[in-house]
Scaffold this motif. Structure first.
Motif, PDB file in Angstrom:
ATOM      1  N   CYS A 170      41.852  40.080  40.996  1.00  0.00           N
ATOM      2  CA  CYS A 170      41.244  38.765  41.175  1.00  0.00           C
ATOM      3  C   CYS A 170      41.729  37.787  40.109  1.00  0.00           C
ATOM      4  CB  CYS A 170      39.724  38.881  41.134  1.00  0.00           C
ATOM      5  SG  CYS A 170      39.016  39.862  42.475  1.00  0.00           S
ATOM      6  N   GLU A 171      41.911  38.258  38.897  1.00  0.00           N
ATOM      7  CA  GLU A 171      42.357  37.396  37.804  1.00  0.00           C
ATOM      8  C   GLU A 171      43.863  37.168  37.837  1.00  0.00           C
ATOM      9  OE1 GLU A 171      40.477  40.138  37.377  1.00  0.00           O
ATOM     10  OE2 GLU A 171      38.578  39.006  37.291  1.00  0.00           O
ATOM     11  N   GLY A 187      33.700  29.430  42.467  1.00  0.00           N
ATOM     12  CA  GLY A 187      33.821  30.548  41.544  1.00  0.00           C
ATOM     13  C   GLY A 187      33.558  31.903  42.165  1.00  0.00           C
ATOM     14  N   CYS A 188      33.654  32.022  43.469  1.00  0.00           N
ATOM     15  CA  CYS A 188      33.423  33.300  44.137  1.00  0.00           C
ATOM     16  C   CYS A 188      34.631  34.216  43.963  1.00  0.00           C
ATOM     17  CB  CYS A 188      33.162  33.087  45.625  1.00  0.00           C
ATOM     18  SG  CYS A 188      31.680  32.132  45.992  1.00  0.00           S
ATOM     19  N   ASN A 189      34.381  35.515  43.982  1.00  0.00           N
ATOM     20  CA  ASN A 189      35.499  36.465  44.007  1.00  0.00           C
ATOM     21  C   ASN A 189      35.527  37.278  45.285  1.00  0.00           C
ATOM     22  OD1 ASN A 189      33.371  38.226  43.579  1.00  0.00           O
ATOM     23  ND2 ASN A 189      34.066  38.910  41.565  1.00  0.00           N
ATOM     24  N   VAL A 190      34.587  36.989  46.213  1.00  0.00           N
ATOM     25  CA  VAL A 190      34.581  37.692  47.493  1.00  0.00           C
ATOM     26  C   VAL A 190      34.091  36.742  48.576  1.00  0.00           C
ATOM     27  CG1 VAL A 190      32.244  38.593  47.187  1.00  0.00           C
ATOM     28  CG2 VAL A 190      33.805  39.768  48.725  1.00  0.00           C
ATOM     29  N   VAL A 191      34.646  36.904  49.784  1.00  0.00           N
ATOM     30  CA  VAL A 191      34.192  36.154  50.946  1.00  0.00           C
ATOM     31  C   VAL A 191      33.973  37.149  52.078  1.00  0.00           C
ATOM     32  CG1 VAL A 191      36.590  35.650  51.622  1.00  0.00           C
ATOM     33  CG2 VAL A 191      34.724  34.307  52.592  1.00  0.00           C
ATOM     34  N   ARG A 192      32.877  36.971  52.773  1.00  0.00           N
ATOM     35  CA  ARG A 192      32.622  37.762  53.978  1.00  0.00           C
ATOM     36  C   ARG A 192      33.121  36.959  55.168  1.00  0.00           C
ATOM     37  NH1 ARG A 192      26.661  39.537  56.397  1.00  0.00           N
ATOM     38  NH2 ARG A 192      27.404  40.104  58.481  1.00  0.00           N
ATOM     39  N   CYS A 193      34.116  37.487  55.855  1.00  0.00           N
ATOM     40  CA  CYS A 193      34.689  36.835  57.032  1.00  0.00           C
ATOM     41  C   CYS A 193      33.970  37.381  58.256  1.00  0.00           C
ATOM     42  CB  CYS A 193      36.191  37.090  57.128  1.00  0.00           C
ATOM     43  SG  CYS A 193      37.118  36.546  55.677  1.00  0.00           S
ATOM     44  N   CYS A 194      33.200  36.546  58.916  1.00  0.00           N
ATOM     45  CA  CYS A 194      32.341  37.000  60.005  1.00  0.00           C
ATOM     46  C   CYS A 194      33.112  37.301  61.287  1.00  0.00           C
ATOM     47  CB  CYS A 194      31.256  35.970  60.259  1.00  0.00           C
ATOM     48  SG  CYS A 194      30.201  35.715  58.804  1.00  0.00           S
ATOM     49  N   CYS A 195      34.423  37.148  61.253  1.00  0.00           N
ATOM     50  CA  CYS A 195      35.327  37.566  62.316  1.00  0.00           C
ATOM     51  C   CYS A 195      36.717  37.577  61.690  1.00  0.00           C
ATOM     52  CB  CYS A 195      35.274  36.615  63.515  1.00  0.00           C
ATOM     53  SG  CYS A 195      35.774  34.931  63.114  1.00  0.00           S
ATOM     54  N   PRO A 196      37.706  38.212  62.312  1.00  0.00           N
ATOM     55  CA  PRO A 196      39.054  38.169  61.748  1.00  0.00           C
ATOM     56  C   PRO A 196      39.518  36.726  61.574  1.00  0.00           C
ATOM     57  CG  PRO A 196      38.936  39.859  63.438  1.00  0.00           C
ATOM     58  CD  PRO A 196      37.632  39.095  63.496  1.00  0.00           C
ATOM     59  N   PRO A 197      39.825  36.306  60.350  1.00  0.00           N
ATOM     60  CA  PRO A 197      40.131  34.893  60.097  1.00  0.00           C
ATOM     61  C   PRO A 197      41.593  34.560  60.355  1.00  0.00           C
ATOM     62  CG  PRO A 197      40.140  36.074  58.041  1.00  0.00           C
ATOM     63  CD  PRO A 197      39.802  37.084  59.111  1.00  0.00           C
ATOM     64  N   SER A 198      41.913  33.298  60.178  1.00  0.00           N
ATOM     65  CA  SER A 198      43.278  32.816  60.289  1.00  0.00           C
ATOM     66  C   SER A 198      44.174  33.509  59.266  1.00  0.00           C
ATOM     67  CB  SER A 198      43.303  31.306  60.056  1.00  0.00           C
ATOM     68  OG  SER A 198      44.551  30.868  59.629  1.00  0.00           O
ATOM     69  N   LEU A 223      45.047  33.443  45.649  1.00  0.00           N
ATOM     70  CA  LEU A 223      43.998  32.997  44.731  1.00  0.00           C
ATOM     71  C   LEU A 223      43.234  34.139  44.081  1.00  0.00           C
ATOM     72  CD1 LEU A 223      42.598  30.186  47.034  1.00  0.00           C
ATOM     73  CD2 LEU A 223      43.805  29.806  44.884  1.00  0.00           C
ATOM     74  N   GLY A 224      43.397  35.364  44.594  1.00  0.00           N
ATOM     75  CA  GLY A 224      42.615  36.472  44.079  1.00  0.00           C
ATOM     76  C   GLY A 224      41.200  36.510  44.622  1.00  0.00           C
ATOM     77  N   LEU A 225      41.031  36.116  45.874  1.00  0.00           N
ATOM     78  CA  LEU A 225      39.719  36.108  46.534  1.00  0.00           C
ATOM     79  C   LEU A 225      39.634  37.314  47.462  1.00  0.00           C
ATOM     80  CD1 LEU A 225      37.031  34.635  47.152  1.00  0.00           C
ATOM     81  CD2 LEU A 225      38.258  33.366  48.932  1.00  0.00           C
ATOM     82  N   CYS A 273      45.603  42.591  59.714  1.00  0.00           N
ATOM     83  CA  CYS A 273      45.178  42.109  58.387  1.00  0.00           C
ATOM     84  C   CYS A 273      45.488  43.085  57.253  1.00  0.00           C
ATOM     85  CB  CYS A 273      43.676  41.821  58.388  1.00  0.00           C
ATOM     86  SG  CYS A 273      43.131  40.603  59.610  1.00  0.00           S
ATOM     87  N   ARG A 274      45.998  44.266  57.555  1.00  0.00           N
ATOM     88  CA  ARG A 274      46.040  45.317  56.541  1.00  0.00           C
ATOM     89  C   ARG A 274      47.106  45.139  55.472  1.00  0.00           C
ATOM     90  NH1 ARG A 274      48.141  50.334  60.399  1.00  0.00           N
ATOM     91  NH2 ARG A 274      50.038  49.300  61.160  1.00  0.00           N
ATOM     92  N   ASN A 275      48.070  44.239  55.642  1.00  0.00           N
ATOM     93  CA  ASN A 275      49.054  44.009  54.586  1.00  0.00           C
ATOM     94  C   ASN A 275      48.599  42.980  53.559  1.00  0.00           C
ATOM     95  OD1 ASN A 275      51.274  45.794  55.243  1.00  0.00           O
ATOM     96  ND2 ASN A 275      51.579  44.527  57.069  1.00  0.00           N
ATOM     97  N   HIS A 276      47.424  42.376  53.782  1.00  0.00           N
ATOM     98  CA  HIS A 276      46.901  41.397  52.836  1.00  0.00           C
ATOM     99  C   HIS A 276      46.180  42.129  51.698  1.00  0.00           C
ATOM    100  CE1 HIS A 276      47.680  37.685  55.097  1.00  0.00           C
ATOM    101  NE2 HIS A 276      47.433  38.405  56.184  1.00  0.00           N
ATOM    102  N   PRO A 277      46.652  41.997  50.456  1.00  0.00           N
ATOM    103  CA  PRO A 277      45.972  42.693  49.359  1.00  0.00           C
ATOM    104  C   PRO A 277      44.552  42.201  49.109  1.00  0.00           C
ATOM    105  CG  PRO A 277      47.633  41.177  48.508  1.00  0.00           C
ATOM    106  CD  PRO A 277      47.822  41.233  49.988  1.00  0.00           C
ATOM    107  N   SER A 278      44.239  40.995  49.552  1.00  0.00           N
ATOM    108  CA  SER A 278      42.884  40.472  49.357  1.00  0.00           C
ATOM    109  C   SER A 278      41.858  41.203  50.205  1.00  0.00           C
ATOM    110  CB  SER A 278      42.848  38.983  49.686  1.00  0.00           C
ATOM    111  OG  SER A 278      43.289  38.746  51.018  1.00  0.00           O
ATOM    112  N   VAL A 279      42.267  41.762  51.324  1.00  0.00           N
ATOM    113  CA  VAL A 279      41.326  42.480  52.191  1.00  0.00           C
ATOM    114  C   VAL A 279      40.982  43.813  51.522  1.00  0.00           C
ATOM    115  CG1 VAL A 279      40.957  43.536  54.439  1.00  0.00           C
ATOM    116  CG2 VAL A 279      42.228  41.383  54.266  1.00  0.00           C
ATOM    117  N   PHE A 280      39.713  44.013  51.219  1.00  0.00           N
ATOM    118  CA  PHE A 280      39.296  45.225  50.506  1.00  0.00           C
ATOM    119  C   PHE A 280      38.284  46.057  51.266  1.00  0.00           C
ATOM    120  CE2 PHE A 280      35.694  42.627  49.749  1.00  0.00           C
ATOM    121  CZ  PHE A 280      34.656  43.416  49.286  1.00  0.00           C
ATOM    122  N   LEU A 281      37.768  45.533  52.383  1.00  0.00           N
ATOM    123  CA  LEU A 281      36.698  46.219  53.082  1.00  0.00           C
ATOM    124  C   LEU A 281      36.739  45.838  54.555  1.00  0.00           C
ATOM    125  CD1 LEU A 281      34.184  48.024  52.511  1.00  0.00           C
ATOM    126  CD2 LEU A 281      32.866  45.917  52.211  1.00  0.00           C
TER     127      LEU A 281
END
Length: 802
Positions: A225-226, A311-322, A332-334, A366-374
């Motif tokens: 994230c940093e 200042g968030c470090n996580v976002v919940r995407c309520c559906c597969p996003p763009s 951005l490290g989100l 979405c699996r090649n995006h390092p930001s996706v963690f869950l």
């Protein structure tokens, strides 16, 4: 050399709100068709009091193109970024493909259907009715679902062998595995993988189609994230040369990725071996007027707002996003928690089969995006369905064994097939614990635990609500964030939601808007946004967040009572002045209600300071005591406690004062409805100097502030859009939350306004969107409001040819 040709097909479309079979024919002159550019929404809706029936239709899109003869013998692949919600593709009257998910991309093979050297007709039947038997439909969805081709469309012309999919698993120590899938005439083909570091250093590896390419790269910089360090993988499909001919690159895919390791255990989330306290918000991908149909730049702005502003470090995407949103999260490290489509309802066998397919597509895309963690592999808020959720978990783990699974639910002790118990904890009512004990909720304390939603419907707050309501929303957010951080084993929490959103009439406030966000629909910040933003650790003065709830405004409070006053800041201290008189310096209470937060809200609870000594001639000891009593009366003037009454009685006797004198002192130094106006100044102190100042005083002048969030636009390969914030402010730059004047908008230059030309301020705020029209130049938005000087904002539009 590789001969793949890429064509962005976002221009040149014709649209009809009623699909007609003649769209498939070479001549459809009898139809009324509207020229449109993608992304496109089937129906523009008003800000509120909209009608969800307006976008429920079977619409049609048509595009005519000429196929050059150079495409002979090659493969033609049409990829549609998203079509809400059931799409059938036709080429020259033939059915080419079908897709039944409005949130993932799909590819149709047009090879053999296209007539070379001639005009061809591409048509898409798009069904956006909410009666469809596919996710998220079946029950009553909360958010509106819109319709149309709301992401881009592209055609790729490839050789007769091509790469269909690439997935790289890359750990924090530098080890990696590259999986790929190819189609067509691949016999004898090989693979070449090139990994490029940010420094430009390159490493090349070769392999066979049937096996993953494995290796280890020394000295990698892990993604975090940093430090969201991104690497680039270029995977090439090669046909070896024969008879002395050189090798041929038939196809290649370029992917950005990060080296990082995820562990989600009972103790929380560990990224590269370091624990990350999760703090974030849920996000819907909808916008005023346009629904889902906004270009990449607007999607990226949401990620920037979450990470940089809030200042968030996580976002919940309520559906597969763009993909553009996830690209920005990567940069951005989100961290992104991505969920399969659906809300509460689980349908029959066909519905479940489609939901399982949606889950697979979500993971693969979405699996090649390092930001996706869950991965969210349950329908959010749904009941247990063991057989179904065993399948979704198995699918996600098979397609991506590197990430944990979760499923947001409102059930305690429900059946847990996922790695993380994600619980929507809406238990906080304003008093008591901010969240429930983890042990009372999850059935397995050995697994991870995440509060996947809080707030929201428990205390919906409009930007134009009274100050006490807006303050209460902020303090409630602070309480939940604090108590989640204080509870052992809670990985963090996600607020509901980032921004308000349009909703069905059975939800929201009766006007088709859910006011659950810490921002409004236009992404203007409410007071609660400062709770999240103030948790950032400042490095430079511009990082300081500083918001203060109203200190006076007695007429806004029930019975004219002053109410509480709080500062939300990541500064070291707050200094307060009444007029020219210094009152007190306030610092965070590290032992109080919000002690678990990095930067607790600061209560402004002294409005008297030494003024009794200075102006009334009262001795120090008695002045301190009397000031304490006056401040206590300010906090609760309606019903002073017996202890406070006793203290006041003793003080009045000692000072030889009567009740009338006490009343005068209260009105003079605390203030009351109808009393003289007071000027308050609040200074944010960081590293022993003033870095921000807020002045609260009676309004003398109203200004209309117009701010462009993205002032440089690029038209091509699709239209671009500028997001513009409008705010009514006073002479000191303070928001005027009860200003509801109408703002007249006019555009000069190569841009057009999305939405109405007259917008009312809500909570003193509004917004506007300027869309490009295919031409370069400078476009200016002129804004006029009664009682304020006109203002304007300009954007620069560049044209990028395909």
């Amino acid at each position: 050399m590789e001969r793949t040709e890429h064509y962005d097909w976002n221009d040149g479309w014709l649209f009809t709100p009623q699909f007609d079979p003649s769209l498939l024919e070479p001549d459809c002159s009898g139809l009324e068709l509207e020229p449109v550019r993608l992304p496109h929404t089937v129906k523009s809706l008003p800000f509120n009091y909209c009608n969800e029936n307006d976008y429920q239709m079977i619409s049609g899109y048509r595009r005519v193109f000429t196929a050059p003869r150079s495409w002979e013998g090659r493969t033609l692949l049409l990829t549609i970024g998203a079509a809400a919600h059931d799409a059938t593709v036709y080429c020259n009257g033939q059915r080419a493909g079908h897709h039944a998910c409005g949130y993932t991309a799909f590819t149709v093979n047009l090879t053999g259907m296209v007539r070379l050297g001639e005009e061809n007709v591409l048509a898409i039947r798009c069904d956006s009715r909410e009666t469809l038997d596919i996710p998220p439909f079946g029950g009553q969805t909360e958010e509106l679902t819109y319709g149309g081709l709301y992401r881009g469309v592209a055609l790729e012309v490839k050789e007769n062998a091509w790469l269909r999919d690439v997935f790289i698993q890359a750990g924090a120590e530098g080890d990696f595995r590259i999986y790929s899938a190819a189609e067509g005439e691949t016999v004898g083909c090989t693979l070449e993988a090139e990994i490029r570091a940010p420094s430009g250093r390159r490493a090349v590896y070769t392999g066979e189609l049937s096996l993953p390419i494995t290796g280890s790269l020394n000295g990698v910089q892990p993604w975090s994230c940093e430090h969201p360090t991104l690497y680039t993988l270029t995977l090439r499909l090669i046909r070896p040369g024969t008879l002395g001919l050189p090798d041929r690159v038939l196809d290649q895919k370029v992917i950005r990725f990060g080296f990082r390791t995820i562990q989600f255990v009972a103790g929380g989330l560990y990224l590269n071996g370091a624990r990350v306290e999760l703090r974030g918000l849920a996000r819907f991908q909808s916008y005023p007027y346009q629904g889902y149909a906004m270009p990449d730049s607007i999607q990226r702005l949401d990620a920037q707002a979450l990470r940089k502003e809030l200042g968030c470090n996580v976002v919940r995407c309520c559906c597969p996003p763009s993909p553009a949103f996830l690209d920005a999260c990567d940069e951005l490290g989100l961290l992104a928690y991505v969920e399969m489509p659906g809300r509460r309802h689980i349908g029959g066998p066909a519905w479940k089969a489609q939901a399982l397919q949606n889950c697979r597509e979500m993971v693969c895309q979405c699996r090649n995006h390092p930001s996706v963690f869950l991965w969210g592999v349950r329908v959010a808020g749904s009941a247990d369905d063991d057989a179904f959720y065993k399948k979704t978990n198995e699918a996600a783990r098979r397609l991506d064994p590197t990430r944990p699974t979760a499923g947001s639910r409102r059930l305690k002790k429900s059946h847990l097939f996922e790695d993380v118990y994600a619980y929507d904890d809406f238990s906080f009512g304003g008093a008591g614990p901010g969240c429930q004990p983890r042990a009372a909720v999850t059935p397995d304390l050995r697994k991870g635990y995440l509060i996947s939603a809080f707030g929201g419907m428990m205390y919906p707050t409009k930007s134009f609500d009274p100050g006490a309501q807006r303050l209460s929303q902020a303090l409630r957010c602070a309480a939940v964030l604090n108590d989640a951080a204080a509870q052992q084993g809670v990985a963090g929490c996600v607020g509901w939601t980032m921004a308000d959103y349009n909703t069905h009439p059975s939800y929201g406030s009766g006007d088709h808007v859910s006011y659950h966000g810490v921002m409004d629909l236009f992404r203007n910040e409410k007071l609660a946004a400062a709770v999240f933003a103030s948790q950032k650790d400042p490095r430079v003065p511009s990082d300081i967040v500083f918001q203060v709830s109203p200190a006076a405004g007695f007429g806004d409070m029930p019975a004219g009572y002053p109410g509480g006053c709080w500062a939300f800041t990541n500064a070291d201290a707050v200094r307060m002045y009444r007029g020219r008189d210094f009152i007190a310096e306030f610092r965070p209470d590290r032992q109080g209600r919000f002690a678990a937060l990095a930067h607790p809200p600061i209560q402004i609870d002294d409005f008297v300071g030494v003024l009794l000594e200075k102006y009334e001639g009262i001795g120090h000891s008695e002045a301190v005591q009397l000031a304490g009593c006056l401040n206590a009366l300010r906090r609760d003037p309606a019903a002073p406690s017996p202890l406070l009454r006793a203290r006041l009685t003793r003080l009045l006797r000692t000072l030889r004062m009567n009740e009338a004198t006490l009343s005068r002192l209260y009105h003079t130094y605390i203030g009351a409805l109808g009393g003289p106006a007071v000027r308050y100044q609040f200074d944010a102190i960081w590293k022993d100097r003033v870095v921000r100042t807020i002045v609260q005083e009676p309004v003398q002048r109203v200004r209309l502030e117009c701010t462009v969030r993205n002032a440089i636009l690029t038209d091509g390969p699709t239209w671009d859009c500028a997001a513009i914030a409008l705010r009514a402010i006073d002479q000191n730059g303070c928001l005027l939350p009860y200003c509801s004047e109408a703002v007249q908008l006019t555009v000069e230059g190569p841009a057009q306004l999305l939405g109405p030309a007259v917008v009312p301020l809500r909570g003193g705020m509004a917004g506007a969107y300027l869309a490009t029209t295919g031409h370069p130049g400078r476009a200016t938005l002129h804004c006029r409001m009664e009682g304020a000087l006109p203002t304007e904002a300009s954007v620069i539009i560049r044209r990028r040819e395909a």
